[in-house]
Write a protein that holds these residues in place. Structure first.
Motif, PDB file in Angstrom:
ATOM      1  N   ASN A  40       0.838  -1.200   0.000  1.00  0.00           N
ATOM      2  CA  ASN A  40       0.000   0.000   0.000  1.00  0.00           C
ATOM      3  C   ASN A  40       0.870   1.247   0.000  1.00  0.00           C
ATOM      4  OD1 ASN A  40      -2.515  -1.213   0.056  1.00  0.00           O
ATOM      5  ND2 ASN A  40      -2.496  -1.410   2.289  1.00  0.00           N
ATOM      6  N   GLY A  41       0.529   2.164  -0.888  1.00  0.00           N
ATOM      7  CA  GLY A  41       1.262   3.423  -0.912  1.00  0.00           C
ATOM      8  C   GLY A  41       2.602   3.353  -1.614  1.00  0.00           C
ATOM      9  N   ALA A  42       2.902   2.229  -2.265  1.00  0.00           N
ATOM     10  CA  ALA A  42       4.198   2.083  -2.931  1.00  0.00           C
ATOM     11  C   ALA A  42       4.303   2.964  -4.177  1.00  0.00           C
ATOM     12  CB  ALA A  42       4.421   0.623  -3.305  1.00  0.00           C
ATOM     13  N   GLY A  43       3.138   3.337  -4.758  1.00  0.00           N
ATOM     14  CA  GLY A  43       3.160   4.204  -5.939  1.00  0.00           C
ATOM     15  C   GLY A  43       2.601   3.544  -7.190  1.00  0.00           C
ATOM     16  N   LYS A  44       1.922   2.414  -7.032  1.00  0.00           N
ATOM     17  CA  LYS A  44       1.395   1.691  -8.193  1.00  0.00           C
ATOM     18  C   LYS A  44       0.357   2.522  -8.941  1.00  0.00           C
ATOM     19  CE  LYS A  44      -0.114  -1.653  -5.548  1.00  0.00           C
ATOM     20  NZ  LYS A  44       0.194  -1.077  -4.233  1.00  0.00           N
ATOM     21  N   THR A  45      -0.590   3.077  -8.181  1.00  0.00           N
ATOM     22  CA  THR A  45      -1.629   3.882  -8.824  1.00  0.00           C
ATOM     23  C   THR A  45      -1.023   5.128  -9.463  1.00  0.00           C
ATOM     24  OG1 THR A  45      -3.357   3.064  -7.359  1.00  0.00           O
ATOM     25  CG2 THR A  45      -3.742   5.204  -8.395  1.00  0.00           C
ATOM     26  N   CYS A 207       8.411  -4.730  -9.042  1.00  0.00           N
ATOM     27  CA  CYS A 207       7.942  -4.492  -7.687  1.00  0.00           C
ATOM     28  C   CYS A 207       8.325  -3.074  -7.280  1.00  0.00           C
ATOM     29  CB  CYS A 207       8.573  -5.506  -6.728  1.00  0.00           C
ATOM     30  SG  CYS A 207       7.945  -5.358  -5.043  1.00  0.00           S
ATOM     31  N   LEU A 208       7.340  -2.331  -6.777  1.00  0.00           N
ATOM     32  CA  LEU A 208       7.608  -0.967  -6.316  1.00  0.00           C
ATOM     33  C   LEU A 208       7.665  -0.952  -4.798  1.00  0.00           C
ATOM     34  CD1 LEU A 208       5.192   1.254  -8.474  1.00  0.00           C
ATOM     35  CD2 LEU A 208       7.653   0.956  -8.762  1.00  0.00           C
ATOM     36  N   GLN A 209       8.566  -0.113  -4.307  1.00  0.00           N
ATOM     37  CA  GLN A 209       8.635   0.071  -2.864  1.00  0.00           C
ATOM     38  C   GLN A 209       8.945   1.523  -2.594  1.00  0.00           C
ATOM     39  OE1 GLN A 209      11.512  -2.496  -0.835  1.00  0.00           O
ATOM     40  NE2 GLN A 209      11.710  -0.852   0.655  1.00  0.00           N
ATOM     41  N   GLU A 210       8.057   2.179  -1.897  1.00  0.00           N
ATOM     42  CA  GLU A 210       8.203   3.600  -1.584  1.00  0.00           C
ATOM     43  C   GLU A 210       8.627   4.427  -2.792  1.00  0.00           C
ATOM     44  OE1 GLU A 210      10.680   3.848   1.855  1.00  0.00           O
ATOM     45  OE2 GLU A 210       9.257   2.746   3.087  1.00  0.00           O
ATOM     46  N   GLY A 211       7.943   4.165  -3.910  1.00  0.00           N
ATOM     47  CA  GLY A 211       8.154   5.011  -5.078  1.00  0.00           C
ATOM     48  C   GLY A 211       9.317   4.613  -5.967  1.00  0.00           C
ATOM     49  N   GLU A 225      11.391 -15.383  -1.590  1.00  0.00           N
ATOM     50  CA  GLU A 225      12.107 -14.563  -0.588  1.00  0.00           C
ATOM     51  C   GLU A 225      12.514 -13.223  -1.188  1.00  0.00           C
ATOM     52  OE1 GLU A 225      14.441 -17.993  -1.177  1.00  0.00           O
ATOM     53  OE2 GLU A 225      12.259 -18.055  -1.309  1.00  0.00           O
ATOM     54  N   ASP A 226      12.929 -13.273  -2.454  1.00  0.00           N
ATOM     55  CA  ASP A 226      13.334 -12.028  -3.122  1.00  0.00           C
ATOM     56  C   ASP A 226      12.158 -11.060  -3.182  1.00  0.00           C
ATOM     57  OD1 ASP A 226      15.766 -13.137  -3.436  1.00  0.00           O
ATOM     58  OD2 ASP A 226      15.511 -13.681  -5.555  1.00  0.00           O
ATOM     59  N   ILE A 227      10.984 -11.599  -3.492  1.00  0.00           N
ATOM     60  CA  ILE A 227       9.803 -10.742  -3.577  1.00  0.00           C
ATOM     61  C   ILE A 227       9.471 -10.169  -2.208  1.00  0.00           C
ATOM     62  CG2 ILE A 227       7.319 -10.745  -3.925  1.00  0.00           C
ATOM     63  CD1 ILE A 227       7.608 -11.928  -6.448  1.00  0.00           C
ATOM     64  N   TYR A 231       9.236  -6.339  -1.549  1.00  0.00           N
ATOM     65  CA  TYR A 231       7.887  -5.870  -1.247  1.00  0.00           C
ATOM     66  C   TYR A 231       7.867  -5.059   0.043  1.00  0.00           C
ATOM     67  CZ  TYR A 231       2.806  -6.520  -1.747  1.00  0.00           C
ATOM     68  OH  TYR A 231       1.474  -6.351  -1.951  1.00  0.00           O
ATOM     69  N   PHE A 232       8.437  -5.664   1.076  1.00  0.00           N
ATOM     70  CA  PHE A 232       8.334  -5.037   2.397  1.00  0.00           C
ATOM     71  C   PHE A 232       9.588  -4.286   2.787  1.00  0.00           C
ATOM     72  CE2 PHE A 232       5.532  -8.793   2.583  1.00  0.00           C
ATOM     73  CZ  PHE A 232       4.332  -8.126   2.721  1.00  0.00           C
ATOM     74  N   GLY A 233      10.658  -4.496   2.052  1.00  0.00           N
ATOM     75  CA  GLY A 233      11.877  -3.766   2.358  1.00  0.00           C
ATOM     76  C   GLY A 233      12.639  -4.341   3.533  1.00  0.00           C
ATOM     77  N   VAL A 234      12.293  -5.578   3.943  1.00  0.00           N
ATOM     78  CA  VAL A 234      13.062  -6.187   5.036  1.00  0.00           C
ATOM     79  C   VAL A 234      14.294  -6.862   4.449  1.00  0.00           C
ATOM     80  CG1 VAL A 234      11.206  -6.508   6.670  1.00  0.00           C
ATOM     81  CG2 VAL A 234      11.552  -8.198   4.884  1.00  0.00           C
ATOM     82  N   ALA A 235      15.412  -6.699   5.126  1.00  0.00           N
ATOM     83  CA  ALA A 235      16.654  -7.219   4.566  1.00  0.00           C
ATOM     84  C   ALA A 235      16.776  -8.727   4.777  1.00  0.00           C
ATOM     85  CB  ALA A 235      17.850  -6.530   5.211  1.00  0.00           C
TER      86      ALA A 235
END
Ligand SMILES: Nc1ncnc2c1ncn2[C@@H]1O[C@H](COP(=O)(O)OP(=O)(O)OP(=O)(O)O)[C@@H](O)[C@H]1O
Ligand SMILES: [Mg+2]
Lengths: 235, 287
Positions: A40-45, A207-211, A225-227, A231-235
């Motif tokens: 949510n809010g990653a910038g897809k729309t 995949c978008l993450q924070e724009g 795992e890569d996704i 997706y969530f930005g966890v390392a």
């Protein structure tokens, strides 16, 4: 890859002072189906808005068939053959089901899609054609939104979260109809929260993450795992 | 019988008010624009009609053939050049700009035609009458009413039966999504204003045949039109006709009780209806 129908590069998009996309790059080949995923809010729309002209950017940021369209208005982009099925369906409440479809064909592009073709794809809409679009169920409204976009006979169609808020069985129906929709040479970008769904219908994904684009690759072979990481930005 | 006569005359007068109101209703419906200059545009149309009759020697009704297209073109240009620039989330800019436009039109008319009341000469039509059911009806008021019904029916047909009307409704519903359908809202708004001012042209000519006018009367016509729209319910064209009739009847009945009460009675009925039904008598469903 075949010649790209869409090439996005260095795309920065803003809402006033707020920057929603940073240096996004993306390519779609003729006839290719891409999945766009992200939280949510990653910038897809915002990406969909930028391609369709609802958000206007610098001309060269979005190239369609070799033409810079990033600064065009949405009506000009539509005339070139790009159609959007917007998030939340956004039917016209003052128009009947049939009028919603007819107005989708307003751009006047030739092609296989017509009222009859849409009614063949979604027979229920023919039964309901004189009803107010707001009186339909969520799934039927989504069919109208898809039909409305198809009526423009686009070469590139953008789907923004077509399963949002729908019952699983309806989602299944709509995805079952997709191959019949994206046929012969039509290219598509599919934005979807449901990653499995999105990967299953696409050849490649972004995949978008924070724009920003955090991962891209082939849908069939990407590791889960890569996704998750992208997706969530966890390392 | 006198009261019946008052009601009938008021109904016919309501036709003129519906003509004042229809253009106002149309542009509010399509683009949520409240046009403060609407009354002055009616008066402008009356003066254009006057010039057409004096310069070209046309009968006022024939002048419609000149004034209607002239006002329509002016409407399109006005919308594209100025009013589109004011439309947005903030409702203040269009109010201020159309108020400014109102002042400009009044002063221009004052310069061009002076402050003296003038009238269009429609010859025998002005006094012609016939009797029906024991009442004497003026041909001109009846004609105005019939034209008003025709105009409303035509607008209704345009809105619900044509591609242009579909584009108006879609743009009114959701400007962004309409744009996605290949509709350029600036052009659609221009067409809406053109249609509205075409109707305004008819209103101005019928006004100018019926009574004398001067550059300052626009504000009053705006109020009548505005009241008719609100009484009938925003966005409902037939409601606008009913609103015009209610206003007209209230005024003639008020005038019958005491000649000084004509306008007051109209305003009172408007306020009462507004208090009881804030959305008017026939609001558009779903809004
Ligand atoms: N109209 C707007 N004005 C200001 N900021 C906005 C606007 N629309 C979106 N944003 C912001 O831009 C960022 C990207 O939003 P966007 O709607 O593109 O995300 P999304 O990936 O489509 O999310 P979702 O999955 O919730 O639909 C978010 O931080 C959001 O808050
Ligand atoms: Mg979104």
């Amino acid at each position: 890859m075949p010649d790209p129908i869409l090439r996005i590069s260095g795309l920065d998009a803003f809402y006033g002072d707020f920057q929603a996309l940073y240096d996004v790059a993306l390519e779609a080949g003729e006839g290719e189906v891409l999945a766009i995923i992200g939280a949510n809010g990653a910038g897809k729309t915002t990406l969909m808005r930028s391609i369709s002209g609802l958000t206007q950017n610098k001309a060269a940021m979005v190239r369609y068939r070799g033409e810079n369209i990033g600064a065009l208005r949405a009506d000009e982009v539509a005339a070139k053959g790009i159609a959007l099925v917007p998030e939340g369906r956004q039917l016209f409440p003052s128009l009947s089901v049939e009028e919603n479809l007819i107005i989708g064909g307003q751009v006047g592009r030739k092609g296989p899609w017509s009222l009859n073709a849409v009614y063949k794809l979604f027979p229920i809409l023919q039964e309901r054609r004189h009803q107010q679009s707001t009186s339909l169920s969520g799934g039927q409204q989504q069919m109208v939104a898809i039909g409305r976009a198809l009526m423009a006979n686009p070469d590139l169609i953008l789907f923004d979260e077509i399963s949002l808020g729908l019952a699983p069985i309806i989602i299944k129906d709509i995805y079952a109809a997709l191959p019949g929709i994206i046929n012969e040479g039509m290219s598509a970008l599919i934005v979807e929260q449901d990653i499995t769904k999105a990967l299953s219908v696409s050849s490649r994904f972004y995949c978008l993450q924070e724009g920003r684009v955090s991962l891209e690759g082939a849908s069939a072979t990407v590791a889960r795992e890569d996704i998750s990481r992208a997706y969530f930005g966890v390392a | 019988m006198e009261w019946v006569n008052a009601v009938v005359q008021g109904t016919l007068l309501g036709g003129l008010y519906a003509l004042f109101a229809a253009g106002l209703s149309l542009i509010f419906g399509v683009m949520r624009l409240v046009n403060i200059a609407h009354g002055d545009l009616i008066v402008l149309a009356a003066y254009l009609g006057l010039s057409a009759t004096t310069l070209l020697g046309l009968h006022p009704l024939a002048a419609l053939l000149v004034v209607v297209p002239a006002m329509a073109i002016m409407g399109y240009v006005l919308q594209r050049a100025i009013l589109n620039q004011t439309l947005g989330k903030d409702i203040l800019p269009p109010l201020l700009v159309t108020f400014g436009l109102s002042v400009i039109i009044q002063n221009t008319l004052l310069e061009a035609y002076s402050a003296d009341p003038q009238k269009m000469n429609a010859g025998a039509l002005e006094t012609a009458s016939f009797s029906a059911g024991g009442l004497s009806l003026g041909v001109l008021p009846v004609m105005t009413f019939v034209i008003a019904v025709g105009v409303i029916a035509g607008l209704q047909w345009t809105f619900y039966r044509t591609a242009l009307g579909r584009a108006f409704r879609a743009t009114s519903d959701n400007q962004e999504i309409a744009q996605l359908m290949g509709l350029n809202r600036r052009h659609i708004f221009g067409l809406a204003m053109a249609l509205a001012l075409a109707v305004t042209a008819i209103a101005g000519i019928m006004l100018g045949i019926r009574t004398s006018f001067d550059p300052s009367i626009g504000g009053g016509r705006l109020i009548f039109g505005f009241e008719a729209v609100i009484i009938g319910g925003l966005g409902n064209l037939w409601g606008t006709l009913v609103g015009g009739v209610i206003l007209g009847v209230a005024q003639t009945i008020g005038a019958k009780i005491d000649p000084g009460w004509q306008l007051l009675a109209g305003h009172l009925v408007f306020l009462i209806i507004l208090a009881v039904r804030p959305n008017g008598l026939f609001p558009r469903i779903g809004e």
